[in-house]
Design an enzyme around this catalytic site. Structure first.
Site, PDB file in Angstrom:
ATOM      1  N   GLY A   1    -112.542  51.488  25.235  1.00  0.00           N
ATOM      2  CA  GLY A   1    -111.738  50.630  26.124  1.00  0.00           C
ATOM      3  C   GLY A   1    -112.051  50.909  27.586  1.00  0.00           C
ATOM      4  O   GLY A   1    -111.166  50.877  28.437  1.00  0.00           O
TER       5      GLY A   1
ATOM      6  N   THR B   1    -113.644  49.259  29.854  1.00  0.00           N
ATOM      7  CA  THR B   1    -113.689  48.148  30.812  1.00  0.00           C
ATOM      8  C   THR B   1    -112.285  47.660  31.158  1.00  0.00           C
ATOM      9  O   THR B   1    -112.120  46.689  31.884  1.00  0.00           O
ATOM     10  CB  THR B   1    -114.504  46.969  30.219  1.00  0.00           C
ATOM     11  OG1 THR B   1    -114.004  46.720  28.889  1.00  0.00           O
ATOM     12  CG2 THR B   1    -115.975  47.305  30.143  1.00  0.00           C
ATOM     13  N   GLY B   2    -111.270  48.333  30.638  1.00  0.00           N
ATOM     14  CA  GLY B   2    -109.892  47.896  30.889  1.00  0.00           C
ATOM     15  C   GLY B   2    -109.328  48.490  32.166  1.00  0.00           C
ATOM     16  O   GLY B   2    -109.990  49.245  32.889  1.00  0.00           O
TER      17      GLY B   2
ATOM     18  N   GLY C   1    -109.077  52.201  31.465  1.00  0.00           N
ATOM     19  CA  GLY C   1    -110.342  52.761  30.986  1.00  0.00           C
ATOM     20  C   GLY C   1    -111.360  52.984  32.085  1.00  0.00           C
ATOM     21  O   GLY C   1    -112.037  54.022  32.127  1.00  0.00           O
TER      22      GLY C   1
ATOM     23  N   ARG D   1    -117.816  46.539  23.852  1.00  0.00           N
ATOM     24  CA  ARG D   1    -118.097  45.480  22.865  1.00  0.00           C
ATOM     25  C   ARG D   1    -119.386  44.747  23.259  1.00  0.00           C
ATOM     26  O   ARG D   1    -119.638  44.533  24.462  1.00  0.00           O
ATOM     27  CB  ARG D   1    -116.916  44.504  22.805  1.00  0.00           C
ATOM     28  CG  ARG D   1    -115.701  45.186  22.232  1.00  0.00           C
ATOM     29  CD  ARG D   1    -114.685  44.202  21.781  1.00  0.00           C
ATOM     30  NE  ARG D   1    -113.913  43.645  22.880  1.00  0.00           N
ATOM     31  CZ  ARG D   1    -112.929  42.771  22.687  1.00  0.00           C
ATOM     32  NH1 ARG D   1    -112.642  42.342  21.467  1.00  0.00           N
ATOM     33  NH2 ARG D   1    -112.251  42.316  23.717  1.00  0.00           N
TER      34      ARG D   1
ATOM     35  N   LYS E   1    -117.672  43.517  34.571  1.00  0.00           N
ATOM     36  CA  LYS E   1    -117.049  44.613  33.821  1.00  0.00           C
ATOM     37  C   LYS E   1    -117.949  45.838  33.744  1.00  0.00           C
ATOM     38  O   LYS E   1    -117.476  46.968  33.640  1.00  0.00           O
ATOM     39  CB  LYS E   1    -116.689  44.146  32.402  1.00  0.00           C
ATOM     40  CG  LYS E   1    -115.478  43.217  32.376  1.00  0.00           C
ATOM     41  CD  LYS E   1    -114.967  43.037  30.959  1.00  0.00           C
ATOM     42  CE  LYS E   1    -113.656  42.271  30.943  1.00  0.00           C
ATOM     43  NZ  LYS E   1    -113.096  42.166  29.590  1.00  0.00           N
TER      44      LYS E   1
ATOM     45  N   LYS F   1     -97.439  53.175  18.641  1.00  0.00           N
ATOM     46  CA  LYS F   1     -98.152  54.338  19.187  1.00  0.00           C
ATOM     47  C   LYS F   1     -97.728  55.615  18.461  1.00  0.00           C
ATOM     48  O   LYS F   1     -98.554  56.493  18.201  1.00  0.00           O
ATOM     49  CB  LYS F   1     -97.906  54.441  20.695  1.00  0.00           C
ATOM     50  CG  LYS F   1     -98.591  53.300  21.463  1.00  0.00           C
ATOM     51  CD  LYS F   1     -98.356  53.389  22.955  1.00  0.00           C
ATOM     52  CE  LYS F   1     -99.178  52.336  23.698  1.00  0.00           C
ATOM     53  NZ  LYS F   1     -99.023  52.394  25.153  1.00  0.00           N
TER      54      LYS F   1
HETATM   55  N1  LIG Z   1     -97.430  52.774  31.440  1.00  0.00           N
HETATM   56  C1  LIG Z   1     -97.679  51.553  31.865  1.00  0.00           C
HETATM   57  O1  LIG Z   1     -97.030  51.033  32.792  1.00  0.00           O
HETATM   58  C2  LIG Z   1     -98.790  50.785  31.213  1.00  0.00           C
HETATM   59  C3  LIG Z   1     -99.202  49.545  31.730  1.00  0.00           C
HETATM   60  C4  LIG Z   1    -100.278  48.898  31.107  1.00  0.00           C
HETATM   61  C5  LIG Z   1    -100.894  49.473  30.003  1.00  0.00           C
HETATM   62  N2  LIG Z   1    -100.440  50.660  29.532  1.00  0.00           N
HETATM   63  C6  LIG Z   1    -101.075  51.306  28.357  1.00  0.00           C
HETATM   64  O2  LIG Z   1    -102.352  51.802  28.765  1.00  0.00           O
HETATM   65  C7  LIG Z   1    -103.286  51.698  27.672  1.00  0.00           C
HETATM   66  C8  LIG Z   1    -104.513  50.897  28.147  1.00  0.00           C
HETATM   67  O3  LIG Z   1    -104.067  49.592  28.483  1.00  0.00           O
HETATM   68  P1  LIG Z   1    -104.846  48.689  29.555  1.00  0.00           P
HETATM   69  O4  LIG Z   1    -103.852  47.725  30.122  1.00  0.00           O
HETATM   70  O5  LIG Z   1    -105.649  49.536  30.472  1.00  0.00           O
HETATM   71  O6  LIG Z   1    -105.819  47.883  28.573  1.00  0.00           O
HETATM   72  P2  LIG Z   1    -106.695  46.586  28.932  1.00  0.00           P
HETATM   73  O7  LIG Z   1    -106.851  46.431  30.405  1.00  0.00           O
HETATM   74  O8  LIG Z   1    -106.140  45.445  28.150  1.00  0.00           O
HETATM   75  O9  LIG Z   1    -108.128  46.983  28.349  1.00  0.00           O
HETATM   76  C9  LIG Z   1    -108.337  47.043  26.975  1.00  0.00           C
HETATM   77  C10 LIG Z   1    -109.689  47.666  26.705  1.00  0.00           C
HETATM   78  O10 LIG Z   1    -109.882  47.702  25.280  1.00  0.00           O
HETATM   79  C11 LIG Z   1    -111.090  47.040  24.978  1.00  0.00           C
HETATM   80  N3  LIG Z   1    -110.992  46.375  23.668  1.00  0.00           N
HETATM   81  C12 LIG Z   1    -110.248  45.307  23.322  1.00  0.00           C
HETATM   82  N4  LIG Z   1    -110.432  44.992  22.025  1.00  0.00           N
HETATM   83  C13 LIG Z   1    -111.332  45.880  21.552  1.00  0.00           C
HETATM   84  C14 LIG Z   1    -111.960  46.079  20.294  1.00  0.00           C
HETATM   85  N5  LIG Z   1    -111.688  45.269  19.242  1.00  0.00           N
HETATM   86  N6  LIG Z   1    -112.842  47.070  20.158  1.00  0.00           N
HETATM   87  C15 LIG Z   1    -113.135  47.895  21.200  1.00  0.00           C
HETATM   88  N7  LIG Z   1    -112.583  47.764  22.419  1.00  0.00           N
HETATM   89  C16 LIG Z   1    -111.688  46.776  22.596  1.00  0.00           C
HETATM   90  C17 LIG Z   1    -111.284  46.041  26.096  1.00  0.00           C
HETATM   91  O11 LIG Z   1    -112.634  45.671  26.144  1.00  0.00           O
HETATM   92  P3  LIG Z   1    -113.141  44.205  26.628  1.00  0.00           P
HETATM   93  O12 LIG Z   1    -113.462  44.350  28.078  1.00  0.00           O
HETATM   94  O13 LIG Z   1    -114.324  43.991  25.761  1.00  0.00           O
HETATM   95  O14 LIG Z   1    -112.029  43.218  26.365  1.00  0.00           O
HETATM   96  C18 LIG Z   1    -110.856  46.897  27.295  1.00  0.00           C
HETATM   97  O15 LIG Z   1    -111.887  47.769  27.665  1.00  0.00           O
HETATM   98  C19 LIG Z   1    -102.508  51.047  26.521  1.00  0.00           C
HETATM   99  O16 LIG Z   1    -102.007  52.058  25.682  1.00  0.00           O
HETATM  100  C20 LIG Z   1    -101.349  50.340  27.216  1.00  0.00           C
HETATM  101  O17 LIG Z   1    -100.220  50.172  26.393  1.00  0.00           O
HETATM  102  C21 LIG Z   1     -99.429  51.336  30.118  1.00  0.00           C
END
Ligand SMILES: NC(=O)c1ccc[n+]([C@@H]2O[C@H](COP(=O)([O-])OP(=O)(O)OC[C@H]3O[C@@H](n4cnc5c(N)ncnc54)[C@H](OP(=O)(O)O)[C@@H]3O)[C@@H](O)[C@H]2O)c1
Length: 300
Positions: free
Chosen positions: A8, A10-11, A14, A33, A42, A124
């Site tokens: 992950g 690129t998120g 991440g 991916r 990305k 989780k």
């Molecule tokens: N505490 C808070 O306030 C808060 C806020 C937001 C998130 N979070 C948590 O932080 C964590 C990360 O969230 P985020 O918002 O950073 O995530 P995000 O921006 O949605 O990024 C998701 C990542 O997962 C990858 N991905 C998606 N589907 C996949 C698959 N099938 N196989 C492999 N990789 C895949 C995406 O790749 P692509 O680029 O290919 O799509 C991207 O790199 C999560 O646990 C979330 O619940 C916490």
């Protein structure tokens, strides 16, 4: 120096993890991916951090195993919607004999909130339980609320998305419950320190570096920006009704957001101390965490 694979990468979180890996002198690896690899926007941050790219997908077990075998440590930062697919990664981490695994927690501690409090926390917690049951060495990171979501929305996630914090927000409960907020770069820095720290093997760590109420958060933004924010009160009982009404499958996002508001602003779950969990500010007293004042000042 360790070889750290970020799944992950690129998120939102991440890419900061990859950056923190190389800033802290580790060899960064990134599972991307195949289609995403063709997206220069990305890939830019990963290339800038010198990460080794592994093509893969949570839905392709062999790709996960190959990537895990090239790493000592694996950190998952897949999004909330992908938690249900993390089981294959847990299996690959186990088969590859990875020395430390961090599942994609990065929120409030599910144990502090308690089972049934939020469907996302329950998902989780199920992954955490599977990691423990598999005997995988782990570190769980309870980062609490990200600035980029909670400070930028002034504590009302339904208002997220503008360039500036919203001009109008819902205030949940009386607005005087304390919540813990952390910047995403600080979450990444703590995570990368923790995964290579022998004291954090099979331990959980929470980050409570900054605490603030929703009322004070709004007041701070008004002072910082010179703007006025209109408030609408959402009493706790009203929020409960919204949660009860949001059980249809197509209302998953509304349900999670309402449950998150309840957890942070009504129940105060982010500042509950769970004995199993260490506190980042105590484990790393040398770390200077970004303050909420600094985070809001950057938005003006
Ligand atoms: N505490 C808070 O306030 C808060 C806020 C937001 C998130 N979070 C948590 O932080 C964590 C990360 O969230 P985020 O918002 O950073 O995530 P995000 O921006 O949605 O990024 C998701 C990542 O997962 C990858 N991905 C998606 N589907 C996949 C698959 N099938 N196989 C492999 N990789 C895949 C995406 O790749 P692509 O680029 O290919 O799509 C991207 O790199 C999560 O646990 C979330 O619940 C916490």
């Amino acid at each position: 120096m360790a070889r750290i694979l970020v799944v992950g990468p690129t998120g939102h979180l991440g890419r900061e993890l990859v950056k923190a890996c190389s800033q802290q002198g580790h060899e960064a690896h990134a599972l991307v991916r195949p289609a995403t690899r063709k997206d220069p926007a990305k890939m830019h941050a990963l290339q800038a951090a010198g990460a080794t790219i592994h093509e893969g997908d949570l839905k392709d077990y062999d790709s996960l195993l190959r990537a895990c075998r090239s790493a000592d440590i694996v950190i998952s930062a897949v999004g909330g919607l992908q938690i249900g697919d993390e089981g294959a990664l847990v299996k690959a981490v186990k088969e590859a004999g990875v020395q430390r695994f961090v599942p994609s927690d990065f929120g409030l501690d599910p144990a502090a909130a308690g089972p049934g409090s939020c469907v996302l926390f329950d998902a989780k917690a199920a992954v955490q339980a599977s990691v423990k049951a598999a005997g995988i060495p782990y570190t769980f990171i309870h980062s609490n609320a990200f600035f980029s979501y909670w400070a930028n929305s002034l504590g009302d996630l339904t208002r997220l998305g503008g360039k500036l914090p919203p001009e109008e927000v819902s205030v949940y409960g009386d607005g005087n419950v304390v919540g813990a907020l952390t910047s995403v770069p600080d979450v990444a820095r703590v995570t990368v320190r923790a995964v290579s720290d022998p004291r954090l093997r099979n331990k959980e760590i929470r980050i409570t570096a900054n605490t603030i109420t929703q009322n004070l958060l709004i007041a701070l933004w008004q002072t910082t920006s010179g703007r006025t924010v209109k408030r609408t009160s959402v009493p706790a009982a009203e929020l409960e009704k919204m949660i009860a009404r949001s059980t249809a499958p197509d209302q998953g996002a509304t349900l999670v957001v309402s449950q998150l508001h309840r957890s942070l602003w009504i129940r105060g779950d982010s500042v509950k101390r769970v004995p199993a969990s260490l506190e980042a500010t105590e484990v790393y007293p040398d770390m200077a965490f970004q303050t909420i004042e600094q985070g809001l000042a950057q938005l003006v």
